[in-house]
Write a protein that holds these residues in place. Structure first.
Motif, short mmCIF file in Angstrom:
data_model
loop_
_atom_site.label_atom_id
_atom_site.label_comp_id
_atom_site.label_asym_id
_atom_site.label_seq_id
_atom_site.Cartn_x
_atom_site.Cartn_y
_atom_site.Cartn_z
N GLY A 1 29.13 65.87 70.36
CA GLY A 1 28.89 67.17 69.77
C GLY A 1 29.11 67.27 68.28
O GLY A 1 29.23 68.37 67.75
N VAL A 2 29.17 66.13 67.57
CA VAL A 2 29.38 66.15 66.12
C VAL A 2 28.25 65.37 65.47
O VAL A 2 27.96 64.24 65.85
CB VAL A 2 30.74 65.51 65.76
CG1 VAL A 2 30.95 65.51 64.26
CG2 VAL A 2 31.88 66.23 66.46
N ARG A 3 27.58 66.00 64.46
CA ARG A 3 26.48 65.35 63.76
C ARG A 3 26.69 65.48 62.26
O ARG A 3 27.17 66.50 61.78
CB ARG A 3 25.14 65.99 64.12
CG ARG A 3 24.76 65.90 65.57
CD ARG A 3 24.39 64.49 65.97
NE ARG A 3 23.90 64.42 67.32
CZ ARG A 3 24.65 64.28 68.40
NH1 ARG A 3 25.95 64.18 68.29
NH2 ARG A 3 24.11 64.23 69.59
N GLY B 1 30.90 62.19 45.87
CA GLY B 1 31.03 63.63 45.75
C GLY B 1 29.84 64.42 46.24
O GLY B 1 29.77 65.63 46.07
N GLU B 2 28.87 63.75 46.86
CA GLU B 2 27.68 64.45 47.35
C GLU B 2 28.04 65.36 48.52
O GLU B 2 28.89 65.05 49.34
CB GLU B 2 26.63 63.43 47.80
CG GLU B 2 25.31 64.08 48.17
CD GLU B 2 24.24 63.05 48.51
OE1 GLU B 2 23.33 63.40 49.27
OE2 GLU B 2 24.32 61.92 48.01
N GLU B 3 27.34 66.49 48.60
CA GLU B 3 27.58 67.45 49.66
C GLU B 3 26.85 67.02 50.93
O GLU B 3 25.66 66.74 50.92
CB GLU B 3 27.07 68.82 49.21
CG GLU B 3 27.28 69.91 50.22
CD GLU B 3 26.71 71.23 49.74
OE1 GLU B 3 25.95 71.84 50.51
OE2 GLU B 3 27.01 71.62 48.60
N LEU B 4 27.59 66.96 52.02
CA LEU B 4 27.05 66.64 53.33
C LEU B 4 27.35 67.79 54.27
O LEU B 4 28.28 68.57 54.03
CB LEU B 4 27.66 65.35 53.87
CG LEU B 4 27.48 64.11 53.01
CD1 LEU B 4 28.34 62.98 53.53
CD2 LEU B 4 26.03 63.69 52.97
N LEU B 5 26.57 67.92 55.32
CA LEU B 5 26.79 68.96 56.31
C LEU B 5 27.27 68.33 57.61
O LEU B 5 26.75 67.31 58.06
CB LEU B 5 25.49 69.73 56.56
CG LEU B 5 24.87 70.42 55.35
CD1 LEU B 5 23.55 71.06 55.72
CD2 LEU B 5 25.81 71.45 54.78
N LEU B 6 28.27 68.95 58.21
CA LEU B 6 28.82 68.48 59.47
C LEU B 6 28.62 69.57 60.50
O LEU B 6 29.15 70.68 60.36
CB LEU B 6 30.32 68.17 59.31
CG LEU B 6 30.99 67.50 60.49
CD1 LEU B 6 30.43 66.08 60.65
CD2 LEU B 6 32.47 67.44 60.29
N ARG B 7 27.81 69.28 61.53
CA ARG B 7 27.55 70.24 62.60
C ARG B 7 28.45 69.89 63.78
O ARG B 7 28.39 68.78 64.31
CB ARG B 7 26.09 70.19 63.03
CG ARG B 7 25.75 71.26 64.06
CD ARG B 7 24.33 71.18 64.50
NE ARG B 7 24.19 70.02 65.37
CZ ARG B 7 23.04 69.49 65.72
NH1 ARG B 7 21.92 69.98 65.26
NH2 ARG B 7 23.00 68.45 66.52
N VAL B 8 29.27 70.84 64.18
CA VAL B 8 30.22 70.63 65.27
C VAL B 8 29.95 71.65 66.36
O VAL B 8 29.90 72.85 66.09
CB VAL B 8 31.68 70.77 64.77
CG1 VAL B 8 32.66 70.53 65.90
CG2 VAL B 8 31.95 69.83 63.62
N ARG B 9 29.74 71.17 67.57
CA ARG B 9 29.52 72.06 68.72
C ARG B 9 30.84 72.34 69.43
O ARG B 9 31.74 71.51 69.43
CB ARG B 9 28.54 71.42 69.69
CG ARG B 9 27.14 71.36 69.18
CD ARG B 9 26.18 70.96 70.28
NE ARG B 9 24.82 71.03 69.81
CZ ARG B 9 24.03 69.98 69.69
NH1 ARG B 9 24.45 68.79 70.03
NH2 ARG B 9 22.79 70.12 69.24
N SER B 10 30.89 73.46 70.11
CA SER B 10 32.08 73.81 70.89
C SER B 10 32.20 72.88 72.09
O SER B 10 31.25 72.18 72.46
CB SER B 10 32.01 75.26 71.36
OG SER B 10 30.96 75.40 72.31
N THR B 11 33.37 72.89 72.69
CA THR B 11 33.59 72.04 73.86
C THR B 11 32.66 72.43 75.00
O THR B 11 32.08 71.55 75.65
CB THR B 11 35.06 72.16 74.31
OG1 THR B 11 35.91 71.82 73.21
CG2 THR B 11 35.37 71.25 75.47
N ALA B 12 32.48 73.71 75.23
CA ALA B 12 31.60 74.17 76.32
C ALA B 12 30.15 73.75 76.07
O ALA B 12 29.45 73.30 76.99
CB ALA B 12 31.70 75.68 76.47
#
Length: 161
Positions: free
Chosen positions: A134-136, A58-69
């Motif tokens: 593009g996903v971290r 249940g820990e909070e994680l952050l997902l950084r997603v970049r646009s296709t461009a």
């Protein structure tokens, strides 16, 4: 190279167990993960950071997603660096084969260093170009998180700040 879809998902792994097996000169580490699928949608421009929860703890994680461009721009940068490394090695090899250059002379050393430096630059940048999606995954609060990993990722990213 991974296809850049507008809507997709990743798999977040929660480290459950680590075991070691060692026999004289052989050693193996085995890690077991509990997995959680996390869907995402790419933004129209730039990048977005969203909160996701680990399905195990249940820990909070952050997902950084970049646009296709944006992801294509980063891939292009990696490809440019890889091609520059290839060009540097190729020019050094051709120049070194056409002109006799003893290694005792500074120009001979420079050509050798240029050839040898271009190869790893080409290899690493080419590998990054191939694997960039593009996903971290990041940890929300801890300075280091060795429990959560992105398992499907192009690169084995540990959740880090």
């Amino acid at each position: 190279m991974r296809e850049l879809r507008e809507q997709s998902g990743i798999v977040v792994g929660h480290l459950v167990d680590t075991s070691f097996f060692t026999v004289i000169v052989y050693s193996r580490e085995t890690k077991r993960f509990a997995t959680t699928p996390v869907p995402y949608r790419r933004p129209a421009a730039g990048e977005e950071v969203g909160e996701v929860r680990c399905g195990t703890c249940g820990e909070e994680l952050l997902l950084r997603v970049r646009s296709t461009a944006e992801t294509k721009r980063i891939r292009k940068r990696h490809l440019t660096v890889a091609l520059a490394g290839l060009a540097l090695s190729a020019v050094a090899a051709v120049f070194g084969s056409l002109v006799y250059l003893p290694l005792a002379e500074p120009l001979g050393k420079l050509v050798l260093v240029a050839f040898l430096a271009g190869l790893p630059v080409m290899g690493i940048a080419g590998w990054l170009w191939w694997k960039e999606d593009g996903v971290r995954l990041h940890s929300a609060g801890a300075s280091t998180d060795r429990t959560h990993w992105r398992l499907d990722g192009a690169l084995p990213y540990r959740a880090a700040p």
